[in-house]
Design a protein around this motif. Structure first.
Motif, PDB file in Angstrom:
ATOM      1  N   ALA A  25      11.109  33.377  21.760  1.00 26.30           N
ATOM      2  CA  ALA A  25      10.810  32.145  21.025  1.00 26.30           C
ATOM      3  C   ALA A  25      11.237  30.922  21.829  1.00 26.30           C
ATOM      4  N   VAL A  26      12.378  31.017  22.500  1.00 23.13           N
ATOM      5  CA  VAL A  26      12.832  29.929  23.368  1.00 23.13           C
ATOM      6  C   VAL A  26      11.826  29.709  24.490  1.00 23.13           C
ATOM      7  N   ALA A  27      11.398  30.792  25.131  1.00 21.88           N
ATOM      8  CA  ALA A  27      10.446  30.676  26.241  1.00 21.88           C
ATOM      9  C   ALA A  27       9.161  29.998  25.795  1.00 21.88           C
ATOM     10  N   ARG A  28       8.645  30.400  24.653  1.00 17.17           N
ATOM     11  CA  ARG A  28       7.389  29.803  24.173  1.00 17.17           C
ATOM     12  C   ARG A  28       7.570  28.331  23.824  1.00 17.17           C
ATOM     13  N   ALA A  29       8.719  27.985  23.234  1.00 14.90           N
ATOM     14  CA  ALA A  29       8.977  26.581  22.900  1.00 14.90           C
ATOM     15  C   ALA A  29       9.098  25.732  24.159  1.00 14.90           C
ATOM     16  N   LEU A  30       9.732  26.267  25.189  1.00 15.40           N
ATOM     17  CA  LEU A  30       9.869  25.530  26.446  1.00 15.40           C
ATOM     18  C   LEU A  30       8.522  25.324  27.117  1.00 15.40           C
ATOM     19  N   THR A  31       7.703  26.375  27.145  1.00 10.51           N
ATOM     20  CA  THR A  31       6.426  26.265  27.852  1.00 10.51           C
ATOM     21  C   THR A  31       5.437  25.352  27.134  1.00 10.51           C
TER      22      THR A  31
END
Length: 202
Positions: free
Chosen positions: A75-81
C-alpha cells in the motif's frame, strides 16, 4: 565544492533510520521536511502528494507495527508511485530489508541456514512492497531501494564510507553511514536506478 541545496521530504522521520537521514541531510545544508507517523498517512496517495509538493526527492523509511506487513508495504509503494509524481517529485529512495536480498551465493538471506524465521512475515511484506513498487512506478519517478546489507551496528562509530554489497548476515553498518548513502542517492550523487541493493561499511 559545495553541494546544491535541495528540498527532501523524509517519511518515517521518527524512526532510527529516518532520524539519521534527517540529521545527515540537514548537516549538508539541504532543506528537510520530516514526516512522522502522526503527520499523514503514507498509504494515501493524496496525503503523500500534499506532503511532497515542492520537494526534489523523497526518502522513505516507514513501518507500522500495527499493520499487516503484506498489506502495509505494498500500500505504501502504490501511494508513493501515485502521490510523488503528482507532487512533481522525480527521485525516490526507499529503505528496504536485507533479508530479501541475495547473498554472494545467490540465496536470499532469509533462506540461509540459521537465519531467524520468526519475522518471516515481515520479510515477505517488505518483498511484496518492493514488488509493488517495481510493478506500479511510472517512468517519471526514478527510484532505488537501499538496505543495510546485514544489520545496523548499534555501538560502532561512523566510518564516513560505504559500499553497495550483497546481503550478508555478518555485515554491519551504522545508521549514520547508511544515512550518507540515502542522501547521496536521493539528491547528491544518484548512481543506482530501479533496483534494490545492500549497503555495507567500506
Amino acid at each position: 565544492m559545495e553541494s546544491k541545496r535541495s528540498r527532501i521530504v523524509i517519511f518515517g522521520a521518527g524512526g532510527r533510520v529516518g532520524r539519521a537521514a534527517v540529521a545527515e541531510a540537514r548537516r549538508r545544508g539541504h532543506e528537510v521536511t520530516a514526516v512522522g507517523r502522526a503527520d499523514g498517512s503514507v498509504t494515501d496517495p493524496a496525503a503523500v502528494a500534499g506532503l511532497a509538493a515542492g520537494h526534489d526527492a523523497a526518502i522513505v523509511a516507514v513501518y507500522d507495527p500495527g499493520a499487516r506487513p503484506g498489506e502495509f508495504f505494498p500500500a505504501v509503494a502504490r501511494a508513493l508511485t501515485q502521490g510523488l509524481p503528482a507532487a512533481g517529485v522525480k527521485r525516490l529512495v526507499s529503505v528496504g530489508l536485507a533479508s530479501v536480498l541475495p547473498t554472494k551465493t545467490g540465496d536470499l538471506l532469509m533462506d540461509t541456514p540459521e537465519y531467524p524465521q520468526e519475522w518471516r512475515e515481515f520479510y515477505l511484506g517488505h518483498a511484496a512492497g518492493t514488488k509493488a513498487l517495481r510493478e506500479t512506478v511510472p517512468q517519471a519517478l526514478d527510484w532505488v531501494v537501499l538496505s543495510p546489507a546485514g544489520d545496523f551496528d548499534h555501538e560502532g562509530e561512523p566510518t564516513g564510507g560505504y559500499v553497495f554489497a550483497p546481503a550478508a548476515a555478518d555485515s554491519l553498518i551504522t545508521p549514520h553511514d547508511f544515512a550518507r548513502a540515502l542522501v547521496d542517492e536521493a539528491v547528491e550523487a544518484p548512481t543506482l536506478h530501479r533496483l534494490h541493493t545492500g549497503v555495507a561499511v567500506a
